[in-house]
Design a protein around this motif. Structure first.
Motif, mmCIF file in Angstrom:
data_model
loop_
_atom_site.group_PDB
_atom_site.id
_atom_site.type_symbol
_atom_site.label_atom_id
_atom_site.label_comp_id
_atom_site.label_asym_id
_atom_site.label_seq_id
_atom_site.Cartn_x
_atom_site.Cartn_y
_atom_site.Cartn_z
ATOM 1 N N VAL A 20 0.982 -1.079 -0.213
ATOM 2 C CA VAL A 20 -0.018 -0.200 0.049
ATOM 3 C C VAL A 20 0.774 1.245 0.168
ATOM 4 N N GLY A 21 0.897 1.881 -1.074
ATOM 5 C CA GLY A 21 1.836 3.065 -1.173
ATOM 6 C C GLY A 21 2.756 3.055 -2.044
ATOM 7 N N GLY A 22 2.951 3.819 -3.298
ATOM 8 C CA GLY A 22 3.774 3.707 -4.419
ATOM 9 C C GLY A 22 4.738 4.648 -4.269
ATOM 10 N N TRP A 37 8.560 5.482 -2.836
ATOM 11 C CA TRP A 37 10.255 4.942 -3.175
ATOM 12 C C TRP A 37 10.162 3.668 -2.457
ATOM 13 N N GLU A 79 -1.711 2.504 -5.318
ATOM 14 C CA GLU A 79 -0.944 4.110 -4.869
ATOM 15 C C GLU A 79 -2.201 4.929 -5.095
ATOM 16 N N ALA A 107 8.552 12.063 -3.608
ATOM 17 C CA ALA A 107 9.581 12.206 -4.742
ATOM 18 C C ALA A 107 9.024 11.860 -6.349
ATOM 19 N N GLY A 122 9.565 18.418 -5.707
ATOM 20 C CA GLY A 122 10.503 18.980 -4.866
ATOM 21 C C GLY A 122 11.719 18.564 -5.575
ATOM 22 N N HIS A 175 15.271 17.280 -5.722
ATOM 23 C CA HIS A 175 15.749 16.417 -5.038
ATOM 24 C C HIS A 175 17.418 16.212 -5.309
ATOM 25 N N ALA A 222 3.268 0.957 2.975
ATOM 26 C CA ALA A 222 4.485 1.947 2.575
ATOM 27 C C ALA A 222 3.857 3.315 2.516
ATOM 28 N N HIS A 254 -0.094 9.412 7.016
ATOM 29 C CA HIS A 254 -1.106 8.421 6.627
ATOM 30 C C HIS A 254 -1.209 7.202 7.174
ATOM 31 N N GLU A 308 5.604 21.970 0.276
ATOM 32 C CA GLU A 308 5.240 20.457 0.892
ATOM 33 C C GLU A 308 5.248 20.779 2.353
ATOM 34 N N ALA A 356 6.798 17.816 4.387
ATOM 35 C CA ALA A 356 7.604 17.045 3.434
ATOM 36 C C ALA A 356 8.453 16.048 4.191
ATOM 37 N N ASP A 388 10.206 5.803 5.164
ATOM 38 C CA ASP A 388 11.340 6.772 5.459
ATOM 39 C C ASP A 388 11.433 6.973 6.839
#
Ligand SMILES: Cc1cc2nc3c(=O)[nH]c(=O)nc-3n(C[C@H](O)[C@H](O)[C@H](O)COP(=O)(O)OP(=O)(O)OC[C@H]3O[C@@H](n4cnc5c(N)ncnc54)[C@H](O)[C@@H]3O)c2cc1C
Length: 427
Positions: free
Chosen positions: A13-15, A17, A37, A46, A59, A61, A260, A265, A371, A374, A399
């Motif tokens: 769940v979540g696309g 990185w 996603e 990102a 953003g 990077h 993920a 969230h 963001e 962020a 992260d």
């Protein structure tokens, strides 16, 4: 619903990185994977965005040479042309006219020490103090606690304002007064205490979705996996033998799930599973820091002398020349990290900061993206959960999970790979 699975089938769940790294790792191990996603574009924080008809990023990077897991995956997905995707530059922090630090290609950490001793804008006393302090930070064994401001308090004010605190803000996206000294030390060690190329700066040469998430998803599909875009997972149920996810259109059971999503969230999903309630509460207590990116299009003939410069006296800390990195001539990207008190005219101020480097003439257009969440505030003692949860069929990636790095692409990718490997070990 209960289900018995002959073969594992995993929902990621979540696309972002982290999710893409987890899904790819599982698919390469022969597992059936479905990647969900919520947005139409992969990449999360990102990702590519389109502004004024130009492919840009939500953003700007930058990657470090020490991001080994991320760089390995990118190299594998762009085998023929990794240099066309990432531009590797030896570490240089240049802030005209006051300061320049360039690390030569010498074994680490000699490259940093020689760089510091050759820095422009520092007295000999300041150079020696900085070199001694950096050496002790990289090699010291005593534990480091408290904030970065406390850690750097023995350093001359000029070194703190020109070097250590800007490095802290750009690496941890957290003001030095509250940023974790331990994580800052770990980043300095990772960049300067290993091989000399670990401190290299790598500038993306394509949009962030094309750099990793899109090729990872393409490979996932090649391996038989499924990618569901614009598909938010709204409900999560976990039993002893299955995890059931609900989207707007359907409810499906999987043998396992990797959550993920970004930490902000996670609580919405975690609080639906009794075993994850405490995790949801813990992560809900995080504070966040904004990052603003301003894109300014000047005459296409405008070109900076280098692909990036540090900027003095805020609000922006860096300016990037996308003409040099992405072939978008005359387009500059300004970045303001830890930008909690950004004023409405911050981009005017950033353009004024640029005047110390170049006089580019009037802008043709300007856009900015702020963001607000962020990254989490990387503060001392913050609780970062492991990739395993209290439910044996649910794992985390992102992260914010426990790891050596602050909120970065590398922490996301490392966590995704680790989450997938831990799941595989438990099958
Ligand atoms: C402006 C900015 C600049 C940055 N600069 C740098 C930099 O220079 N270098 C660096 O290393 N790092 C940088 N970072 C940090 C880096 O982008 C993040 O650490 C990293 O992208 C986090 O990835 P992630 O996969 O953990 O989370 P995310 O990117 O947040 O991905 C989570 C994904 O989950 C999706 N999602 C959420 N809920 C659901 C749901 N219920 N169902 C389905 N999908 C869902 C979201 O849409 C999102 O795509 C920056 C971040 C920002 C915002």
């Amino acid at each position: 619903m209960t289900a018995v699975f002959n073969k594992p089938s995993v929902a990621v769940v979540g696309g972002g990185w982290a999710g893409c790294a987890a899904a790819l790792t599982l698919a390469e191990a022969g597992i059936a994977v479905t990647l969900f996603e919520a947005s139409r574009t992969l990449g999360g924080r990102a990702r590519a965005v389109e502004l004024e008809g130009q492919p840009l990023d939500n953003g700007q990077h930058i990657l470090l040479g020490a991001y080994e897991q991320t760089l390995q995956l990118i190299a594998r997905l762009h085998p023929a042309a990794v240099h066309e995707s990432l531009w590797r530059l030896p570490l240089t922090v240049e802030q005209p006219p006051d300061f320049k630090l360039a690390c030569p290609r010498l074994p680490a950490p000699l490259h940093l020490l020689v760089g510091l001793l050759g820095a422009r804008g520092l007295s000999w006393g300041e150079k020696l103090t900085a070199a001694r302090w950096a050496h002790a930070l990289i090699h010291g064994r005593e534990p480091v606690e408290g904030s970065v401001s406390r850690l750097t308090r023995s350093q001359p004010e000029k070194l703190r304002t020109l070097l250590w605190h800007p490095l802290c803000v750009s690496a941890l996206n957290t003001p030095p007064d509250i940023a974790s000294a331990r994580i800052f030390r770990d980043v300095i060690r990772a960049a300067f205490g290993g091989r000399n190329h670990h401190s290299d700066l790598l500038l993306p040469r394509r949009d962030l979705t094309a750099l990793f998430p899109a090729p990872a998803a393409a490979r996932l599909i090649e391996l038989g996996g499924t990618v569901r875009l614009a598909c938010r997972v709204a409900s999560l149920n976990a039993a002893a033998d299955a995890v059931t996810l609900g989207t707007r259109d359907e409810t499906t059971a999987y043998s396992h799930a990797i959550l993920a999503v970004a930490p902000q969230h996670l609580p919405a999903l975690a609080t639906q599973v009794p075993a994850l309630e405490a995790l949801g509460r813990e992560v809900a207590s995080y504070d966040y820091q904004p990052i603003a990116t301003g894109y300014v299009q000047y005459d296409p003939a405008v070109r900076l002398a280098k692909p990036l410069f540090a900027l003095a006296d805020g609000p922006a800390q860096f300016v990037f020349d996308r003409g040099q990195s992405h072939g978008q001539q005359g387009l500059l990207a300004f970045v303001a990290s830890a930008a909690a008190n950004l004023s409405a005219d911050w981009l005017d101020q950033a353009e004024a900061q640029l005047q110390r480097i170049v006089h580019p003439g009037p802008a043709r257009w300007r856009k900015h993206i702020v963001e607000k969440q962020a990254t989490y505030s990387c503060v001392p003692g913050m609780a970062r959960p492991a990739v395993c949860t209290a439910h044996p069929r649910i794992f985390l990636a992102g992260d914010y999970t426990a790891g050596p790095y602050p909120a970065t692409l590398e922490s996301a990718v490392q966590s995704g790979v680790q989450s997938a490997r831990t799941l595989l070990e438990r099958l």
